[in-house]
Design a protein around this motif. Structure first.
Motif, PDB file in Angstrom:
ATOM      1  N   ALA A 140      23.074  27.260 -14.329  1.00 54.41           N
ATOM      2  CA  ALA A 140      23.853  26.276 -15.077  1.00 54.41           C
ATOM      3  C   ALA A 140      23.007  25.639 -16.181  1.00 54.41           C
ATOM      4  CB  ALA A 140      24.383  25.201 -14.124  1.00 54.41           C
ATOM      5  N   ALA A 141      21.740  25.338 -15.861  1.00 51.28           N
ATOM      6  CA  ALA A 141      20.870  24.745 -16.879  1.00 51.28           C
ATOM      7  C   ALA A 141      20.597  25.737 -18.020  1.00 51.28           C
ATOM      8  CB  ALA A 141      19.558  24.291 -16.236  1.00 51.28           C
ATOM      9  N   THR A 190      14.899  29.100 -28.693  1.00 49.99           N
ATOM     10  CA  THR A 190      15.166  28.494 -27.381  1.00 49.99           C
ATOM     11  C   THR A 190      16.494  28.969 -26.814  1.00 49.99           C
ATOM     12  OG1 THR A 190      13.896  26.557 -28.049  1.00 49.99           O
ATOM     13  CG2 THR A 190      15.380  26.306 -26.174  1.00 49.99           C
ATOM     14  N   ARG A 191      17.505  29.082 -27.666  1.00 51.42           N
ATOM     15  CA  ARG A 191      18.806  29.559 -27.201  1.00 51.42           C
ATOM     16  C   ARG A 191      18.740  31.011 -26.739  1.00 51.42           C
ATOM     17  NH1 ARG A 191      23.170  27.238 -31.657  1.00 51.42           N
ATOM     18  NH2 ARG A 191      23.014  25.020 -31.072  1.00 51.42           N
ATOM     19  N   ASP A 192      18.040  31.831 -27.475  1.00 50.81           N
ATOM     20  CA  ASP A 192      17.934  33.245 -27.077  1.00 50.81           C
ATOM     21  C   ASP A 192      17.189  33.393 -25.759  1.00 50.81           C
ATOM     22  OD1 ASP A 192      19.292  33.895 -29.360  1.00 50.81           O
ATOM     23  OD2 ASP A 192      17.495  34.408 -30.521  1.00 50.81           O
ATOM     24  N   ARG A 193      16.125  32.611 -25.569  1.00 50.41           N
ATOM     25  CA  ARG A 193      15.411  32.681 -24.289  1.00 50.41           C
ATOM     26  C   ARG A 193      16.279  32.192 -23.139  1.00 50.41           C
ATOM     27  NH1 ARG A 193       9.356  30.366 -25.775  1.00 50.41           N
ATOM     28  NH2 ARG A 193       8.656  32.200 -26.978  1.00 50.41           N
ATOM     29  N   ALA A 194      17.038  31.110 -23.357  1.00 53.77           N
ATOM     30  CA  ALA A 194      17.935  30.611 -22.314  1.00 53.77           C
ATOM     31  C   ALA A 194      19.037  31.613 -22.016  1.00 53.77           C
ATOM     32  CB  ALA A 194      18.531  29.272 -22.751  1.00 53.77           C
ATOM     33  N   ARG A 219      21.570  25.244 -21.888  1.00 51.45           N
ATOM     34  CA  ARG A 219      20.535  25.270 -22.919  1.00 51.45           C
ATOM     35  C   ARG A 219      20.815  26.345 -23.970  1.00 51.45           C
ATOM     36  NH1 ARG A 219      16.679  25.873 -19.721  1.00 51.45           N
ATOM     37  NH2 ARG A 219      16.390  23.652 -19.287  1.00 51.45           N
ATOM     38  N   SER A 220      21.502  27.423 -23.589  1.00 52.41           N
ATOM     39  CA  SER A 220      21.803  28.496 -24.542  1.00 52.41           C
ATOM     40  C   SER A 220      22.881  28.126 -25.551  1.00 52.41           C
ATOM     41  CB  SER A 220      22.227  29.766 -23.797  1.00 52.41           C
ATOM     42  OG  SER A 220      23.467  29.569 -23.138  1.00 52.41           O
ATOM     43  N   GLY A 221      23.687  27.101 -25.248  1.00 54.20           N
ATOM     44  CA  GLY A 221      24.744  26.699 -26.157  1.00 54.20           C
ATOM     45  C   GLY A 221      25.920  27.647 -26.174  1.00 54.20           C
ATOM     46  N   ALA A 222      26.101  28.457 -25.111  1.00 52.43           N
ATOM     47  CA  ALA A 222      27.203  29.412 -25.075  1.00 52.43           C
ATOM     48  C   ALA A 222      28.555  28.725 -24.978  1.00 52.43           C
ATOM     49  CB  ALA A 222      27.024  30.371 -23.898  1.00 52.43           C
ATOM     50  N   GLY A 223      28.596  27.482 -24.491  1.00 44.81           N
ATOM     51  CA  GLY A 223      29.877  26.803 -24.359  1.00 44.81           C
ATOM     52  C   GLY A 223      30.447  26.341 -25.683  1.00 44.81           C
TER      53      GLY A 223
END
Length: 481
Positions: free
Chosen positions: A240-241, A208-212, A245-249
């Protein structure tokens, strides 16, 4: 009630009848025992294969019933004998093709592949498809579907499993090389790649993170091209969503991946002007993993041989090499050996240099021209010389040579240093009792040690001499204080 003649004969002749009955029982028991042993000696396939084979037989009989009805109703075979001979042609052909497919699969199987069924494997499915037609012609749509699925289709599948599963059980990692199997694997891999599931060992959260991350990169690139379009606000919200969702922050690795992908997409236009070296000129030829081996032996064969045999091959190719050079060459060829192993293999001993044969008689200068004033000559005597201690070559015979000894009598004797007293318990070595003067070990020690004068104890251990003689050699080398 009439009695059977055999029973009457047995009653009239009891002993012959008992003997015949016993022999018959013995023959029957021996046949039964041989049958049991033959059955036990058979290597049975796994239980799953036997179950599949039993199911395939039942489904083949079910399909045979459909063929019997179709031969009488549609093919005009009213004669029972004709119908009995012809109705099972399809089932028999299906079984024959399944057996031949199993034989081809076993013949072409290797450690990494399960083998290919070949043309018989394709004919199994062709015959199965043809046998579906009588099912619908005999029982209509509903009944024909039941007859087709339970009859020829399940028979083909179960024969395929019963004939081909045994190789897969023996080698589960083996891959089938048949055309349907290759096409199925390729379609499966392409579908997984299209869905983003091709990368293994990833959790659902990571997928999910890679797709986001990929979606965020795409939206950022589109917003860069159309920052004030009608959909700019919608795209910003989606961006922004996707970033959230990717968790980059919170994930540094995911943030680095996001920035790298975004930088690659923004600067993709620079690929047309990136300077590259021409692959057609100036490209060095990659060298071999190991240098050329001696005597034409392949590198893989050389590395598979015994290290001592490799040492002999390398020494045969380089006869002038020292043990250290031979060890270095063996290591370069991929066979690491030490210098000690090379010496053991070549029986070279511990000498680092080839020994030179000593002269039989050492020339002695004319004593008249070298005698200084005040020296009194003594008579010439012949004494056995002490063999020169060389590590590799030892003198096998005692050599004799003329030795001129002289005694110097000074006018005013100067007292020299007091000699070191010998140990009271020390035994004088055999070679110290008759030592020629000058001592031949002095020149040998001077050539070996030079100006680095050792102590008395190292000289005694090195040449196996007594303390007095070691003190004399040390004084002659300049060890006085």
């Amino acid at each position: 009630m009439p009695t059977h003649p055999l029973i009457t004969w047995a009653v009239d002749h009891p002993w012959p009848a008992a003997g015949i009955a016993t022999a018959a029982l013995a023959v029957l028991g021996a046949a039964l025992w041989a049958t049991i042993r033959a059955v036990r000696s058979i290597t049975w396939p796994p239980g799953s294969v036997l179950t599949a084979g039993a199911g395939a037989i039942v489904c083949t009989i079910y399909s045979g019933d459909t063929s019997w009805r179709f031969a009488g109703e549609r093919l005009g075979m009213v004669d029972s004998t004709e119908r009995a001979l012809m109705f099972g042609a399809g089932e028999l052909a299906l079984l024959a093709c399944a057996v031949m497919a199993r034989a081809n699969k076993a013949a072409t199987a290797t450690e990494s592949t399960a083998g290919s069924a070949g043309v018989p494997g394709v004919l199994v499915w062709v015959i199965t498809g043809v046998q579906v037609i009588p099912c619908y012609a005999t029982s209509g749509i509903v009944g024909g579907t039941v007859r087709a699925v339970i009859g020829p289709i399940l028979a083909g599948l179960l024969w395929h499993l019963a004939m081909g599963l045994e190789i897969r059980v023996a080698r589960p990692e083996a891959l089938s090389t048949g055309l349907p199997a290759v096409i199925g694997r390729e379609l499966r891999e392409r579908l997984l790649s299209r869905l983003g599931l091709a990368t293994r060992d990833r959790t659902a959260e990571q997928i999910t993170r890679d797709r986001a991350t990929a979606r965020a990169v795409h939206l950022a690139a589109v917003l860069e091209l159309h920052p004030k379009g009608r959909l700019a606000g919608y795209r910003r919200r989606r961006l922004a969503a996707a970033v959230a969702r990717s968790g980059a922050g919170t994930n540094g690795e995911q943030r680095h991946r996001l920035l790298q992908q975004l930088a690659a997409r923004r600067t993709s236009g620079q690929l047309a002007t990136v300077p590259l070296a021409s692959p057609w000129a100036g490209t060095p030829v990659p060298g071999e993993a190991y240098p050329r081996t001696p005597l034409g032996v392949a590198g893989a064969q050389l590395r598979a041989m015994d290290p001592l045999a490799v040492v002999h091959l390398v020494r045969a190719a380089h006869p002038e090499g020292t043990p250290a050079e031979v060890a270095a060459l063996c290591t370069e060829y991929g066979v690491p050996v030490s210098e000690t192993q090379v010496r053991i293999a070549l029986r070279a001993g511990n000498s680092l240099y080839p020994p030179s044969a000593p002269a039989l008689v050492r020339p002695v200068p004319d004593p008249i021209s070298v005698v200084p004033d005040g020296v009194r000559l003594l008579p010439v005597t012949c004494r056995p010389s002490v063999p020169r201690p060389t590590p590799a070559v030892a003198a096998a015979h005692t050599r004799t040579r003329p030795v001129v000894t002289a005694e110097y009598v000074p006018e005013d004797p100067v007292p020299g240093p007091a000699p070191v007293p010998d140990d009271p318990d020390e035994e004088v070595p055999e070679g110290d009792r008759n030592v020629p003067d000058p001592d031949p070990l002095i020149e040998h020690a001077r050539a070996e040690y030079g100006t680095d004068v050792p102590g008395i104890r190292p000289l005694r251990a090195r040449y196996g001499i007594g303390q007095a003689r070691a003190q004399h050699i040390r004084d002659a080398l300049g060890g006085k204080k």
